[in-house]
Design a protein around this motif. Structure first.
Motif, PDB file in Angstrom:
ATOM      1  N   HIS A 180       0.811  -1.197  -0.018  1.00 33.85           N
ATOM      2  CA  HIS A 180      -0.099   0.013  -0.028  1.00 33.85           C
ATOM      3  C   HIS A 180       0.758   1.328  -0.007  1.00 33.85           C
ATOM      4  CE1 HIS A 180      -2.431   2.910   2.330  1.00 33.85           C
ATOM      5  NE2 HIS A 180      -3.035   2.806   1.193  1.00 33.85           N
ATOM      6  N   GLN A 193      -4.169  -6.918  -4.830  1.00 32.18           N
ATOM      7  CA  GLN A 193      -4.087  -5.500  -4.529  1.00 32.18           C
ATOM      8  C   GLN A 193      -3.135  -4.764  -5.378  1.00 32.18           C
ATOM      9  OE1 GLN A 193      -1.798  -5.148  -0.950  1.00 32.18           O
ATOM     10  NE2 GLN A 193      -2.231  -3.066  -0.489  1.00 32.18           N
ATOM     11  N   GLU A 248      -7.455   0.922   4.527  1.00 33.66           N
ATOM     12  CA  GLU A 248      -7.282   0.913   3.105  1.00 33.66           C
ATOM     13  C   GLU A 248      -6.687  -0.576   2.896  1.00 33.66           C
ATOM     14  OE1 GLU A 248      -5.723   5.211   3.929  1.00 33.66           O
ATOM     15  OE2 GLU A 248      -5.990   3.248   4.846  1.00 33.66           O
ATOM     16  N   ILE A 249      -6.346  -1.274   3.703  1.00 38.31           N
ATOM     17  CA  ILE A 249      -5.750  -2.722   3.546  1.00 38.31           C
ATOM     18  C   ILE A 249      -6.581  -3.794   3.823  1.00 38.31           C
ATOM     19  CG2 ILE A 249      -3.240  -1.889   3.329  1.00 38.31           C
ATOM     20  CD1 ILE A 249      -3.118  -3.365   5.806  1.00 38.31           C
TER      21      ILE A 249
END
Length: 249
Positions: free
Chosen positions: A18, A39, A172-173
């Motif tokens: 990220h 991702q 966000e992850i």
């Protein structure tokens, strides 16, 4: 800047990826993985190299990695999931094999090799030391010794020992973090909440951890002053206290 990442589908690797994906100065991310990395989908700067043999690397792969500035080796596994020989292969053999390969591929240019170890690792294990602590410590010291050899002298190793890796605030992850199973899930549920409240200096929030690991891979690769708290191994091993200091926590 070109960086290399392993372990991108694990908790620490997800946090590092990220950071890498959202850092404008990182123009290329090469991900070595044993399975697809969702991702990374839709990010043109990220390329995934699927490999089932992390002890050997084909010449065409190394050719694509030869301009890399740094590596974050976040590949790992819990010692509760595999037996000791398999744990040593994943935790020790694989990173040393890649360190030798990437050193040869990038030579004579220096390359930072950031090894994700763990709080509790030791280079001086005793009879009662859990095997994972000694194996991680052996990887740390072997990477350091590798960098002192003439053949691999362009390697700049740094070993980081996080503790209480915590993705709670790193929203966000969350869609990419693997769900803990069995014993690991029980340990996380039992330990992380009291650690957050009572012993925050032993926590490694993933947003800050990912940033520190990425910045170490991007940096000059210099040793840290051993007089600083949490620094050992000739200035090339940082425990969780040192990591938190770098993160500004």
């Amino acid at each position: 800047m070109h960086l290399i990442l392993t372990g991108a589908t694990g908790l620490v690797g997800t946090a590092v990826l990220h950071t890498m994906l959202t850092t404008p100065s990182i123009s290329k991310i090469s991900i070595l993985s044993r399975k697809p990395v969702p991702q990374a989908d839709g990010h043109p700067q990220a390329k995934v190299f699927i490999t089932n043999d992390l002890n050997n690397y084909e010449k065409n792969v190394l050719e694509e990695l030869r301009d890399a500035k740094g590596v974050v080796w976040a590949l790992g596994i819990s010692s509760t999931q595999v037996d000791k020989p398999e744990y040593e292969k994943i935790t020790y053999d694989y990173p040393l094999a890649f360190a030798r390969a990437i050193s040869s591929a990038t030579s004579p240019n220096p390359i930072n090799f950031v090894y994700v170890s763990a709080e509790g690792a030791t280079t001086t294990p005793g009879m009662l030391t859990p095997h994972w602590c000694g194996i991680k410590g052996k990887a740390e010291s072997s990477l350091l010794e590798l960098s002192k050899s003439q053949e691999y002298s362009n390697i700049r190793p740094i070993s980081l020992r996080p503790c209480g890796v915590d993705p709670k605030e790193h929203t966000e992850i969350h869609d990419f973090v693997p769900e803990k199973q069995g014993f690991a899930k029980m340990v996380e549920s039992a330990l992380l909440p009291p650690l957050r409240m009572l012993w925050p200096r032993m926590m490694s929030p993933t947003r800050e951890l990912g940033k520190v690991l990425t910045e170490l891979a991007m940096g000059e690769g210099k040793a840290f002053p051993e007089k600083d708290e949490g620094v050992s191994g000739e200035g090339r091993t940082l425990n969780n206290v040192a990591q938190r200091r770098l993160a500004g926590l």
